[in-house]
Design a protein around this motif. Structure first.
Motif, PDB file in Angstrom:
ATOM      1  N   GLU A  63       0.824  -1.203   0.000  1.00 43.37           N
ATOM      2  CA  GLU A  63       0.000   0.000   0.000  1.00 43.37           C
ATOM      3  C   GLU A  63       0.861   1.257   0.000  1.00 43.37           C
ATOM      4  N   GLY A  69      -4.872  13.886   2.725  1.00 45.31           N
ATOM      5  CA  GLY A  69      -5.199  13.014   3.835  1.00 45.31           C
ATOM      6  C   GLY A  69      -5.792  13.714   5.039  1.00 45.31           C
ATOM      7  N   ASP A  88      -7.853   8.567   1.832  1.00 48.16           N
ATOM      8  CA  ASP A  88      -7.130   8.124   0.638  1.00 48.16           C
ATOM      9  C   ASP A  88      -7.865   8.516  -0.643  1.00 48.16           C
ATOM     10  N   GLU A  89      -9.178   8.725  -0.530  1.00 52.64           N
ATOM     11  CA  GLU A  89      -9.969   9.069  -1.717  1.00 52.64           C
ATOM     12  C   GLU A  89      -9.990  10.571  -2.000  1.00 52.64           C
ATOM     13  N   TRP A 123       2.640  12.545   1.732  1.00 51.44           N
ATOM     14  CA  TRP A 123       1.380  11.890   1.330  1.00 51.44           C
ATOM     15  C   TRP A 123       0.497  12.745   0.448  1.00 51.44           C
ATOM     16  N   ARG A 125     -12.776   4.913   6.690  1.00 54.51           N
ATOM     17  CA  ARG A 125     -12.250   5.921   5.777  1.00 54.51           C
ATOM     18  C   ARG A 125     -10.983   6.544   6.364  1.00 54.51           C
ATOM     19  N   ASN A 126     -10.045   6.896   5.497  1.00 53.72           N
ATOM     20  CA  ASN A 126      -8.800   7.517   5.976  1.00 53.72           C
ATOM     21  C   ASN A 126      -8.318   8.665   5.097  1.00 53.72           C
ATOM     22  N   GLU A 143       1.838   6.867  -6.903  1.00 53.36           N
ATOM     23  CA  GLU A 143       0.774   7.809  -7.255  1.00 53.36           C
ATOM     24  C   GLU A 143       1.194   9.236  -6.950  1.00 53.36           C
ATOM     25  N   ASN A 144       1.778   9.444  -5.784  1.00 52.56           N
ATOM     26  CA  ASN A 144       2.162  10.790  -5.376  1.00 52.56           C
ATOM     27  C   ASN A 144       3.325  11.339  -6.195  1.00 52.56           C
ATOM     28  N   ASP A 165      -4.178   9.550   8.496  1.00 53.87           N
ATOM     29  CA  ASP A 165      -2.876   9.123   7.979  1.00 53.87           C
ATOM     30  C   ASP A 165      -1.765  10.122   8.255  1.00 53.87           C
ATOM     31  N   ARG A 205       0.911   4.239  -2.948  1.00 52.35           N
ATOM     32  CA  ARG A 205       0.716   5.662  -2.704  1.00 52.35           C
ATOM     33  C   ARG A 205       1.933   6.477  -3.127  1.00 52.35           C
TER      34      ARG A 205
END
Length: 373
Positions: free
Chosen positions: A87, A337, A177-178, A334, A174-175, A94-95, A308, A91
């Motif tokens: 995971e 978040g 991430d979306e 990150w 939920r954290n 993606e970042n 996060d 991320r």
């Protein structure tokens, strides 16, 4: 047998909470540039991503024995650690992919990364040269990410026996991430503080900044605040803010017999007292909740709100300025978040204004608490 298992689980929880683990913080003064533009935010972001990826890659060469020694644990859940690593890599890729879109403006820390293999290769050979403009940042950043990675790996090693924010138990959790890139949500745990205390200051400060956040209240503290003031005063306290719950007491909800009552009782109090501010979210103290609780939360119309980006502003942890600088470093890493402070602590009164000033020109945004989840 059941009682013995519950006792052993409870002891494991307490030992995990009490364990002495170095908390990561990074003096942002070692970074030679202010974040005065979106492009400069991206430069800092690329640098922190590559430094963390370098530490993450190196950790994968350690066997079980070395990991146990590193994390100070006799037993580790290697499957959960590997899940977390996958995971984290997802991320990071993606970042970095988003952060490199401004490379034409400033090429610092820009490398050709098109896929996971590219990122792992660049992470493996990442090094800041001795004559680099960023050399004063390199060693402190490496130390930060080593300690921060240990924080994450240790929580994964104890999962799921001890729940934490590093992994979810289901879609009801939920954290952030979306969230969209550069979008952050402010959250505050453990309140409300006594009358005219830190909760009052923070809520008022956010209103003056035309911002909001989610205040996760304890039912017992909210009840005490209500008894010592009035319903109107409590409603005024949280005007323009969102209010979720942390249960009736700040204690682990994973092995507490009355955990369901703790949640429903506090949620009912908050909703009845502040129907316009209440959001159906539960923030588990210490991140600890039951792995089999999805059915309960769904039946109550609740979601579990994790995080996060942890400010580590609890007593005995970081000082206010260290907490603020930790949060900013993790925002760069990150890129989006959920940030958690504690509104019973006065550290957020220093950390939050510093954080807003440091990022004012960096092109990031603050998630409206009513639209967060």
């Amino acid at each position: 047998m059941r009682i013995a298992l519950l006792l052993s689980a409870g002891l494991l929880c307490m030992s995990a909470q009490a364990a002495s683990v170095d908390v990561a913080s990074l003096d942002r003064g070692t970074w030679p540039e202010k974040l005065t533009s979106p492009a400069l935010f991206d430069v800092g972001s690329r640098a922190e991503i590559l430094m963390f990826a370098h530490s993450l890659l190196a950790s994968e060469t350690q066997d079980d024995a070395a990991l146990k020694q590193r994390l100070g644990l006799k037993i580790i859940n290697l499957a959960a650690i590997n899940d977390l690593r996958r995971e984290l890599w997802r991320r990071l890729l993606e970042n970095y992919s988003v952060a490199q879109q401004s490379c034409e403006v400033d090429a610092s820390f820009c490398y050709l990364v098109e896929n996971m293999d590219d990122l792992r290769e660049e992470a493996g050979k990442f090094e800041v040269s001795a004559n680099s403009f960023y050399i004063d940042w390199a060693a402190p950043s490496h130390a930060f990410h080593e300690r921060y990675l240990d924080e994450l790996l240790r929580k994964a090693a104890l999962f799921p026996q001890i729940g934490s924010e590093v992994a979810r138990f289901g879609e009801h959790e939920r954290n952030g991430d979306e969230f969209n890139d550069r979008l952050f949500l402010l959250t505050f745990d453990g309140g409300p503080a006594p009358v005219t205390g830190n909760t009052d200051w923070l809520a008022d400060y956010l209103r003056k900044q035309k911002m909001n956040g989610i205040f996760f209240v304890l039912g017992s503290s909210l009840q005490t605040r209500l008894e010592r003031s009035s319903a109107a005063d409590v409603q005024a306290l949280y005007q323009g803010q969102c209010v979720g719950t942390q249960g009736w007491q700040y204690r682990s909800h994973s092995h507490w017999v009355d955990w369901q009552s703790s949640i429903t009782r506090s949620a009912a109090l908050a909703q009845n007292l502040m129907p316009e501010n209440y959001v159906p979210l539960f923030r588990p103290p210490y991140g600890q909740r039951r792995a089999d609780s999805q059915g309960f939360f769904q039946s109550q119309g609740l979601q579990v709100a994790l995080w996060d980006i942890d400010s580590q502003d609890e007593p005995g942890r970081l000082k206010a300025q260290e907490s603020a600088q930790r949060v900013l470093t993790l925002m760069l890493l990150w890129r989006k978040g959920v940030i958690v402070f504690h509104d019973t602590q006065d550290k957020a009164r220093v950390a939050l204004p510093w954080l807003l000033q440091a990022t004012a020109q960096s092109g990031l945004g603050w998630q409206d608490c009513r639209e967060a989840f």
